[in-house]
Enzyme design. Structure first.
Site, short mmCIF file in Angstrom:
data_model
loop_
_atom_site.label_atom_id
_atom_site.label_comp_id
_atom_site.label_asym_id
_atom_site.label_seq_id
_atom_site.Cartn_x
_atom_site.Cartn_y
_atom_site.Cartn_z
N LYS A 241 -4.82 -5.31 -9.39
CA LYS A 241 -3.51 -5.08 -8.82
C LYS A 241 -2.45 -5.61 -9.78
CE LYS A 241 -5.47 -5.94 -4.24
NZ LYS A 241 -5.99 -4.58 -4.10
N TYR B 98 0.85 -1.19 0.00
CA TYR B 98 0.00 0.00 0.00
C TYR B 98 0.89 1.24 0.00
CZ TYR B 98 -3.74 -3.14 1.67
OH TYR B 98 -4.64 -4.16 1.82
N HIS C 77 -6.74 1.06 -1.77
CA HIS C 77 -6.48 -0.37 -1.91
C HIS C 77 -5.00 -0.61 -2.22
CE1 HIS C 77 -10.68 -1.61 -1.77
NE2 HIS C 77 -10.97 -0.60 -2.57
#
Length: 355
Positions: A310, A271, A279
């Protein structure tokens, strides 16, 4: 959005649980080049701060049955708000069981009334509500049967109004139900005010806080563990502890907030600031140069990581040879012999990559 971000910055001011001189004495004054007094004031303030000690607070950690736990409420809040370390045993991430339970039971109040008195009052109100509702149901049954007298019709109307008033005064329908069926842990919180939740730390988090920051006091059966003893215990708990810690320390030292990535099938999540802010942007898969690369596993994890928007990072760790390991005089020398190389892994989709 700006107000929300400002509140988050106030709640989570520091990236690590380290007490800075600015936290105690405030920031240094500004310097104005054309004003010599500002230089004098700056130097005087700097020397004053340097001569004053910065109070240190070490978090007490209990080690038992292979688990590192923090039980003190202030220490749990400090570790979470300053770097997002650990996980609440009764929560998804931050230890918020007391807050959630108090909200569910309607105990959030500033009136000074104890939680026991509030719960007793609500139980009495609920008991009266059920008795009045039973009377209404009996009268409504007589009404459907055509046996209701004019006086009973007036009583039925008054009872319905009373029930409606009771519902309006209730905090929420969920609280009404929860007051009827109290869990065992709810009773403990109400009667004793005890927080049943503790903060559980990963082994890499424990050693980072102990070795890199020196902010923990780790006890095993009332015996204070040294850094080398903590290192030995961590290696026993996790066979690949050294690989995990090298990667964890690498990204923490670069300013990333590192969390466990087990829910997405990878080793770690990165993060920018922490879970409350945004997120995770990257999923980390640790690959040892001494182990065989399993491309089927990497492809599977890549699909999962890509599905949650991601990016997958393959983190290759060069391990030292046995001679280098045995010749390392201390933990610092041993960890320095590891090298980390990152590769960003992305699936190439021909239909989406055409000009």
């Amino acid at each position: 959005m700006g107000k929300r971000n400002k509140n988050l910055k106030d709640l989570y001011p520091n990236a690590l649980p380290v007490t800075l001189s600015s936290d105690v004495y405030g920031p240094l004054p500004d310097i104005y080049p054309h004003n010599p007094l500002s230089w004098i004031y700056f130097v005087g303030t700097y020397l004053y701060i340097q001569s004053r000690p910065v109070p240190e607070h070490k978090v007490r950690v209990e080690y038992s049955n292979g688990i590192f736990t923090v039980c003190n409420d202030k220490d749990m809040a400090r570790l979470w708000s300053h770097g997002f370390f650990g996980k609440g045993s009764l929560s998804r991430s931050d230890p918020s069981w007391v807050e959630r339970t108090s909200r569910r039971l309607g105990l959030d109040n500033d009136s000074g009334i104890s939680s026991e008195d509030i719960t007793k009052q609500r139980r009495e109100e609920r008991k009266r509500f059920k008795a009045e509702r039973a009377k209404v149901e009996a009268l409504e049954l007589k009404q459907r049967q055509g046996l209701l007298s004019p006086s009973e019709e007036s009583i039925l109307s008054d009872l319905k109004e009373e029930l409606n008033d009771f519902k309006q005064k209730s905090i929420s329908a969920s609280n009404q139900v929860n007051d009827l069926i109290l869990r065992e842990e709810d009773e403990i919180l109400l009667a004793e005010g005890v927080n049943l939740e503790y903060l559980q730390l990963q082994v890499v988090e424990v050693f980072f806080l102990q070795f890199a920051l020196d902010t923990l006091s780790i006890y095993k059966d009332d015996h204070l563990l040294s850094t080398s003893e903590v290192f030995y215990e961590c290696c026993k708990l996790n066979p690949k502890f050294l690989l995990d810690y090298v990667v964890y320390h690498h990204y923490r030292s670069l300013g990333w907030c590192v969390r466990a990535g087990i829910k997405f099938g990878c080793d770690m999540l990165l993060y920018k600031r922490g879970p409350p802010f945004s997120h995770a942007e990257f999923g980390i898969l640790i690959v040892s140069t001494k182990s065989r690369l399993d491309w089927i596993e990497i492809s599977s994890i890549s699909r999962v990581i890509g599905g949650v928007k991601k990016s997958l990072v393959l983190c290759f760790v060069d391990e030292p040879s046995e001679s280098q390991t045995t010749s390392a005089g201390d933990i610092h020398s041993l960890l320095s012999s590891y090298k980390v190389t990152e590769v960003l892994y992305r699936r190439w989709i021909p239909s989406r990559s055409r000009d």
